[in-house]
Design an enzyme around this catalytic site. Structure first.
Site, PDB file in Angstrom:
ATOM      1  N   CYS A 197      -5.745 -30.600  21.314  1.00  0.00           N
ATOM      2  CA  CYS A 197      -5.554 -30.279  19.910  1.00  0.00           C
ATOM      3  C   CYS A 197      -6.204 -28.935  19.572  1.00  0.00           C
ATOM      4  O   CYS A 197      -5.930 -27.929  20.222  1.00  0.00           O
ATOM      5  CB  CYS A 197      -6.103 -31.415  19.050  1.00  0.00           C
ATOM      6  SG  CYS A 197      -5.575 -31.379  17.319  1.00  0.00           S
ATOM      7  N   ILE A 198      -7.110 -28.891  18.603  1.00  0.00           N
ATOM      8  CA  ILE A 198      -7.755 -27.652  18.192  1.00  0.00           C
ATOM      9  C   ILE A 198      -8.964 -27.305  19.067  1.00  0.00           C
ATOM     10  O   ILE A 198      -9.432 -26.162  19.080  1.00  0.00           O
ATOM     11  CB  ILE A 198      -8.191 -27.738  16.702  1.00  0.00           C
ATOM     12  CG1 ILE A 198      -8.602 -26.376  16.127  1.00  0.00           C
ATOM     13  CG2 ILE A 198      -9.314 -28.755  16.539  1.00  0.00           C
ATOM     14  CD1 ILE A 198      -7.467 -25.395  15.991  1.00  0.00           C
TER      15      ILE A 198
END
Length: 249
Positions: free
Chosen positions: A160-161
């Site tokens: 993800c991030i």
């Protein structure tokens, strides 16, 4: 007959001990969480997927989180800040079922790999990317952890991030946060790819069920919820990431 049976035990017992001792030990993997909840902590589905796939892969897992206050607390029913304080370690313990330790106690020498799930907590509590973008600062304990695993040439998995942490801390590495184009809203955080480049890393475009492996730096990344898609596709992508990490151990 008795003598023969005794001889058989005498011959096979050392062999059995040798076979048992020759089995490869379970990979010892540290998982670093950033709270509990997509908007202000670890994305719960990503964290759970990491745990499930590590369990299926036979890994010995230890969970850690920094003992700091969250940047803020979000009311997840409204998506708005709430007037309260929460601790990252205490909230992460919800996902870890209480079996968690402060990140300051993580011994890199005692682990074969580290994995960091995503969620906005990775960009708010582990670093300041959510506010400062490419100019972000990384929590000192998180920075020490990632750099120590990298220097020890042990694999690092991020989804993800969370790959922005590697982009910030490991010069010249390559990661994926998915796509650099929104594609009609399928990739709502596509601008993150540009920020990765501004931090001196290379962004590699990958779909949600794919991974990117930076073999030189032993970094494995997958987009996860950077993509607006079905939950099982997130689960599959995280599974590929975990498998690649375990294969590197």
């Amino acid at each position: 007959m008795l003598a023969a049976a005794h001889l058989l035990r005498f011959v096979t017992a050392p062999l059995a001990r040798h076979i048992h001792m020759s089995r490869p030990a379970s990979a010892k993997v540290a998982v670093v969480l950033s709270g509990c909840g997509v908007y202000d902590g670890s994305e719960v589905h990503e964290a759970s997927a990491v745990m499930v796939h590590l369990s299926r892969g036979g890994a010995d897992v230890a969970v850690f989180a920094p003992d700091v206050d969250q940047m803020h607390v979000i009311n997840h029913t409204k998506g708005e800040p709430s007037d309260e304080k929460r601790n990252v370690l205490v909230e992460s313990a919800r996902i870890a079922r209480g079996k968690i330790a402060a990140l300051s106690t993580l011994d890199v020498g005692g682990h074969d790999a580290v994995i960091l799930p995503g969620g906005f907590g990775a960009a708010k509590n582990l670093c300041t990317f959510a506010v400062d973008g490419p100019d972000c600062k990384v929590n000192p304990e998180v920075e020490k952890t990632i750099k120590s695993f990298h220097e020890a040439k042990k694999p690092i998995g991020l989804c993800c991030i969370a790959p922005v942490l590697a982009a910030k801390l490991i010069p010249g590495c390559s990661v994926t946060v998915g796509n650099d184009q929104e594609e009609g809203g399928r990739w709502p955080y596509a601008g993150t790819a540009g920020a990765v480049g501004k931090m001196g890393a290379t962004h590699i475009r990958r779909d949600v069920n794919e991974v990117h492996v930076d073999t030189e730096n032993k970094i494995v990344t997958t987009p996860a919820f950077m993509c607006e898609t079905k939950l099982h596709e997130i689960y599959d992508g995280v599974g590929h990431m975990v498998k690649e990490v375990l294969d590197m151990v």
